[in-house]
Design an enzyme around this catalytic site. Structure first.
Site, mmCIF file in Angstrom:
data_model
loop_
_atom_site.group_PDB
_atom_site.id
_atom_site.type_symbol
_atom_site.label_atom_id
_atom_site.label_comp_id
_atom_site.label_asym_id
_atom_site.label_seq_id
_atom_site.Cartn_x
_atom_site.Cartn_y
_atom_site.Cartn_z
ATOM 1 N N HIS A 103 0.827 -1.201 0.000
ATOM 2 C CA HIS A 103 0.000 0.000 0.000
ATOM 3 C C HIS A 103 0.862 1.251 0.000
ATOM 4 O O HIS A 103 0.661 2.164 -0.785
ATOM 5 C CB HIS A 103 -0.917 0.009 1.217
ATOM 6 C CG HIS A 103 -1.692 1.275 1.366
ATOM 7 N ND1 HIS A 103 -1.366 2.246 2.282
ATOM 8 C CD2 HIS A 103 -2.764 1.747 0.697
ATOM 9 C CE1 HIS A 103 -2.204 3.250 2.174
ATOM 10 N NE2 HIS A 103 -3.067 2.973 1.222
ATOM 11 N N HIS A 104 1.833 1.304 0.897
ATOM 12 C CA HIS A 104 2.762 2.429 0.874
ATOM 13 C C HIS A 104 4.049 2.037 1.579
ATOM 14 O O HIS A 104 4.108 1.059 2.338
ATOM 15 C CB HIS A 104 2.151 3.685 1.542
ATOM 16 C CG HIS A 104 2.172 3.653 3.034
ATOM 17 N ND1 HIS A 104 1.056 3.346 3.779
ATOM 18 C CD2 HIS A 104 3.161 3.876 3.940
ATOM 19 C CE1 HIS A 104 1.347 3.397 5.068
ATOM 20 N NE2 HIS A 104 2.637 3.708 5.197
ATOM 21 N N GLN A 166 9.527 1.333 6.567
ATOM 22 C CA GLN A 166 8.230 0.843 6.987
ATOM 23 C C GLN A 166 7.393 0.532 5.759
ATOM 24 O O GLN A 166 7.308 1.340 4.828
ATOM 25 C CB GLN A 166 7.518 1.894 7.836
ATOM 26 C CG GLN A 166 6.130 1.458 8.245
ATOM 27 C CD GLN A 166 5.178 2.619 8.198
ATOM 28 O OE1 GLN A 166 4.827 3.098 7.134
ATOM 29 N NE2 GLN A 166 4.794 3.101 9.341
ATOM 30 N N HIS A 168 3.617 -0.850 4.498
ATOM 31 C CA HIS A 168 2.223 -1.142 4.843
ATOM 32 C C HIS A 168 1.683 -2.111 3.797
ATOM 33 O O HIS A 168 1.582 -1.776 2.617
ATOM 34 C CB HIS A 168 1.408 0.157 4.849
ATOM 35 C CG HIS A 168 -0.065 -0.053 5.037
ATOM 36 N ND1 HIS A 168 -0.985 0.947 4.798
ATOM 37 C CD2 HIS A 168 -0.791 -1.130 5.442
ATOM 38 C CE1 HIS A 168 -2.197 0.489 5.031
ATOM 39 N NE2 HIS A 168 -2.098 -0.767 5.424
ATOM 40 N N HIS A 238 -1.653 12.612 -0.081
ATOM 41 C CA HIS A 238 -2.059 11.278 0.354
ATOM 42 C C HIS A 238 -3.390 11.347 1.095
ATOM 43 O O HIS A 238 -3.559 12.104 2.051
ATOM 44 C CB HIS A 238 -1.019 10.662 1.283
ATOM 45 C CG HIS A 238 -1.424 9.290 1.763
ATOM 46 N ND1 HIS A 238 -1.266 8.168 0.989
ATOM 47 C CD2 HIS A 238 -1.998 8.871 2.924
ATOM 48 C CE1 HIS A 238 -1.713 7.112 1.652
ATOM 49 N NE2 HIS A 238 -2.172 7.521 2.833
ATOM 50 N N HIS A 240 -6.955 8.272 1.647
ATOM 51 C CA HIS A 240 -7.428 6.942 1.296
ATOM 52 C C HIS A 240 -8.522 7.080 0.236
ATOM 53 O O HIS A 240 -8.491 7.998 -0.574
ATOM 54 C CB HIS A 240 -7.882 6.199 2.542
ATOM 55 C CG HIS A 240 -6.740 5.850 3.457
ATOM 56 N ND1 HIS A 240 -6.920 5.271 4.689
ATOM 57 C CD2 HIS A 240 -5.399 6.010 3.322
ATOM 58 C CE1 HIS A 240 -5.738 5.072 5.260
ATOM 59 N NE2 HIS A 240 -4.811 5.530 4.455
ATOM 60 N N MET A 310 -7.105 9.645 5.740
ATOM 61 C CA MET A 310 -5.951 10.487 6.038
ATOM 62 C C MET A 310 -6.001 11.717 5.161
ATOM 63 O O MET A 310 -6.591 11.700 4.072
ATOM 64 C CB MET A 310 -4.632 9.748 5.800
ATOM 65 C CG MET A 310 -4.301 8.719 6.840
ATOM 66 S SD MET A 310 -2.653 8.046 6.597
ATOM 67 C CE MET A 310 -2.579 6.913 7.972
#
Length: 851
Positions: A103-104, A166, A168, A238, A240, A310
């Site tokens: 996703h990211h 990180q 996701h 960004h 959703h 977000m």
């Protein structure tokens, strides 16, 4: 004898001290290599994530170490130490991920990660100290290169000592096969001081609530800027699924100046600020996200899971080094009344189809049966600033020219980046192959008895496997889908085949064997295939005696077609004279066709077949045989031999896809192009060309060091073990070091040797002249004292989960994870440190470019 041994011991110790003065980062790389954790064999063939580009530059590969998430909306973190102790600067980010699985991604810098494990659940935290966002990626965004003279400062006394990646993982249906993921990013770093220091300014909403069914909901953020001037050169938005448009502005004396405005449903890259904006003390930075709650039955809050939202507006900026601050956040709305004057454009949605909203984020949505929508990018959004110095040359160590091949008709790269060759074995296409009605006349020869599909190692041309025996008569086009299936065309059979990589029998056959036709179930010498990696839709160019593009569903059902034969005059849009080769551009939802006899490229929208643009240059000549697209914005093509009396040479072309401009041409140095029939380009800009008459496959590689060396190492193939691979690797490293003077290196190596020889002669002379026969014993005593002296000399940051949990009406669920979308940093106006510099900054660099 003992005296000679002591002399040598002293020389070795002195040599170590002398050479330490010339120590490059290579010694640190070796130390780093010995300490690195190994990655899954499913991800890489090498465990060495650091590559040197000479004395000052190096690349650092940061990848997940082969993970398989167990549930959707999993956030995993891993850390990599900076492999050098002194200060360095990150100047380039190259992502390795697909929105099919990720996703990211976010890359943080900090001094102490939250865990020492190979990887960990990000709910445990990211960094024990404060963390700075360096990079963000989502939705198949292209690579990000900073302007010249600009870099993110790391290492040294003030910079981050660790990188934390990180990832996701949204919808984990892609992991049903339990494969291991190694998504990540490659950094290009340099030790050369950058006069301008890059930083990240993150604007985000933390308290927006979207009522169910509400058509328009605005989330506004605004903060006064209270620092030294900064210059904004890139932005990223960004949200959703509910986000329609995100806009950012600088407000000065009541005047609103646009920083950037974009739909959050297109590839979430860092796009260049069209007109770079400077921000001074007491300016206001403002952003608005526009949402729609239609289709929801409950309130939607800010959070990090599928049902949350977000509102983030990232800004990349640079500052003079002495005032640089690496990271700042803005989470409030300092003056809600000011938004009454926001430009109207901020509330004009950029439309994207609903099914794209599902596909965009991978949050528990089934998308395999949906139609892929068009990414309606404006010219400013679509344009990518490419390196105009890009150049490729023939890879001289490539032994593929010596392969024993038939007529090479098709090339492709499989999911492991192996080169796949489609050739005709002992069959040839000549004037006796077809009659006037396009019926194949040499059926008596039977199918080709040799394997027609060869899988080669792209580094050394070693044959890895082969298939396709006794299946084809006259092979032509080859394409490989995201699952590794081969899609091929046979102009003699007038058919299209889908084959598994190891299957001997076709999985799907389109068309009727040996029967040319022009209806929905027949082809006439079909030339090429392209498969949409998202929808699975199949596009076929048909062909030599038809002039059309046909779309089929993934299971072979006819959907639609477009195109017609061009008239004798000027060819119009959608008209073809042999649509010969296809290139699919997934991020723009376009299909480009090499319209061979019209000497041009035509591009169309996948969903509708609507004509988008034509790319045509005089240097193409009358024929353009093949076209290939490389992620990042480059288009590659090859033309045909010139007609009698014409002067355009047969050659390859590199073009900026956005503008159509030719930025490079290339020809082989060994042999010569005779009829280059197909071309394929990899993500690292390595190019392969297959020639049907020369029966040869050429390899061309970028001469840009940061691309050539890094990607040579990063291909999913084993580390070189045979002499050919070692030879190629040596050549690549030698290419990467061309910027370092050979004379300088030689001089640095000779000087200590000469000094040591002089010391040896002097010691021997002193021993004989002063100590006589006792010299050896006394020297031994002195050397013991020297050796003894030498031995002696030798001898957390805050989390938005906590922030949200302290606000009424919010639960903790999901908000630790929100912190991992780059929205977990509480506002810190003192973040970053000042650095003393002895020079002033040069003029602002050009806008962001993608490589």
């Amino acid at each position: 004898m003992a005296g000679l041994v002591n002399n040598l011991l002293i020389l070795i110790l002195v040599l170590q001290n002398i050479c330490s003065g010339f120590r490059s980062s290579l010694s640190v790389f070796k130390r780093y290599k010995d300490a690195t954790r190994s990655l899954s064999s499913e991800c890489f063939g090498s465990t060495r994530p650091v590559i040197s580009f000479g004395l000052s530059d190096f690349a650092l590969d940061i990848r997940m170490p082969g993970v398989t998430p167990k549930q959707s909306d999993t956030y995993l973190c891993m850390s990599v130490p900076l492999p050098v102790d002194d200060e360095a600067y990150v100047v380039d980010f190259k992502p390795h991920a697909s929105m099919d699985t990720v996703h990211h991604m976010l890359l943080f810098g900090c001094n102490e990660p939250s865990s020492n494990e190979n990887y960990w659940d990000c709910d445990e935290g990211i960094c024990k100290d404060k963390s700075n966002i360096l990079y963000a990626w989502a939705r198949n965004a292209p690579p990000t290169r900073l302007p010249k003279g600009v870099g993110f400062r790391v290492g040294g006394e003030t910079g981050s000592k660790f990188f934390v990646l990180q990832v996701h993982y949204g919808d984990i249906s892609a992991f049903r096969d339990k494969h291991k993921d190694c998504s990540g990013v490659t950094l290009h770093l340099t030790h050369q001081k950058q006069p301008l220091i890059a930083g990240m300014y993150l604007m985000m909403s933390v308290n927006t609530v979207i009522p169910p069914g509400e058509k328009v909901v605005d989330a506004d953020i605004a903060c006064h800027y209270k620092r030294f001037p900064m210059h904004l050169f890139a932005y990223r938005v960004h949200t959703h699924r509910l986000g329609k448009v995100v806009s950012g502005y600088r407000v000065r004396n009541g005047q609103w100046t646009l920083i950037g405005r974009q739909s959050p449903q297109v590839p979430q890259a860092f796009y260049p600020v069209e007109h770079p904006v400077d921000v001074s003390y007491d300016d206001i930075l403002a952003a608005r996200c526009v949402f729609s709650g239609e289709g929801r039955t409950t309130e939607t809050h800010i959070g990090g899971t599928a049902n949350d939202e977000m509102c983030n507006f990232y800004i990349m900026y640079y500052m003079e080094a002495k005032h640089a601050v690496s990271y700042t956040t803005c989470t409030q709305n300092a003056n809600p009344e000011m938004f009454r004057n926001i430009p109207q454009e901020a509330n004009i949605p950029i439309p994207v189809k609903p099914d794209m909203l599902k596909m965009a984020h991978g949050h528990h949505e089934e998308t395999k049966d949906t139609d892929k929508s068009s990414l309606q990018l404006s010219k400013g959004e679509e344009e990518e600033i490419l390196d105009q110095n890009f150049h490729i040359e023939e890879a001289m160590e490539w032994p593929g020219l010596d392969l024993k091949l038939g007529q090479v008709s098709g090339l492709a790269l499989d999911p492991e980046n192996n080169l796949v060759v489609f050739h005709r074995g002992d069959h040839v296409w000549d004037e006796n192959s077809f009659d006037s009605k396009f019926v194949y006349q040499q059926r008596g020869l039977g199918p080709i008895e040799q394997n027609t599909i060869l899988v080669l190692n792209p580094s050394n041309a070693k044959l890895l496997r082969s298939t396709g025996k006794n299946l084809f008569y006259l092979p032509h086009g080859l394409s490989i889908d995201k699952d590794g299936n081969y899609w091929v065309t046979d102009v003699a059979l007038h058919q299209v085949f889908k084959l598994g990589a190891d299957a001997k029998e076709p999985l799907l056959i389109l068309g009727v064997a040996l029967q040319p036709g022009s209806d929905n179930s027949h082809f006439c010498q079909p030339t090429d295939v392209a498969v949409d990696p998202v929808t699975g839709s199949v596009y076929i160019s048909d062909g030599y005696c038809n002039s059309r593009i046909i779309q089929f569903s993934p299971n072979g059902l006819y959907v639609m077609q477009w195109g017609e034969e061009s008239s004798s005059g000027k060819a119009g849009p959608g008209q073809f004279r042999i649509p010969h080769s296809l290139a699919l551009i997934p991020e723009l939802s376009q299909l480009c066709v090499a319209d061979r006899e019209n000497g041009r490229i035509q591009c169309f929208r996948l969903e509708t077949g609507e004509f988008v643009r034509e790319i045509k240059h005089r240097s193409f000549g009358r024929e353009l045989f093949a076209v290939s697209y490389a992620p990042g914005g480059l288009l590659f093509a090859v033309n045909g031999m010139p007609y009698p009396g014409e002067s355009e040479p047969v050659q390859g072309f590199v073009m900026n896809f956005s503008t159509g401009e030719i930025i490079d041409t290339f020809i082989p140095l060994r042999k010569s192009f005779e009829m280059p029939h197909d071309i394929v380009a990899s993500e690292d800009k390595t190019v392969f060309v297959g020639d049907v008459h020369a029966r040869t496959v050429w390899k061309f590689a970028s001469t840009e060091t940061s691309e050539t060396v890094v990607e040579a190492r990063l291909k999913n193939n084993p580390e070189p073990t045979d002499p050919l691979k070692k030879q190629e690797k040596h050549h690549l490293v030698r290419q990467a070091s061309t910027g370092v003077s050979f004379v300088l290196i030689t001089t640095l190596l000779i000087i200590p040797v000469v000094v040591l020889l002089a010391i040896l002669v002097f010691i021997r002379w002193r021993k004989t002249a002063v100590y006589g026969a006792d010299g050896e014993h006394k020297l031994d005593s002195n050397s013991g004292r020297i050796l003894g002296r030498l031995r002696g000399k030798g001898g957390g940051g805050l989390n938005l989960g906590n922030f949200f949990a302290s606000h009424k009406g919010y639960s903790r669920k999901g908000f630790d994870r929100l912190s991992t979308e780059g929205s977990d940093q509480e506002k810190d106006e003192d973040d970053g440190t000042d650095s003393e510099e002895e020079y002033s900054a040069p003029p602002p660099p050009q806008a962001l470019s993608s490589s």
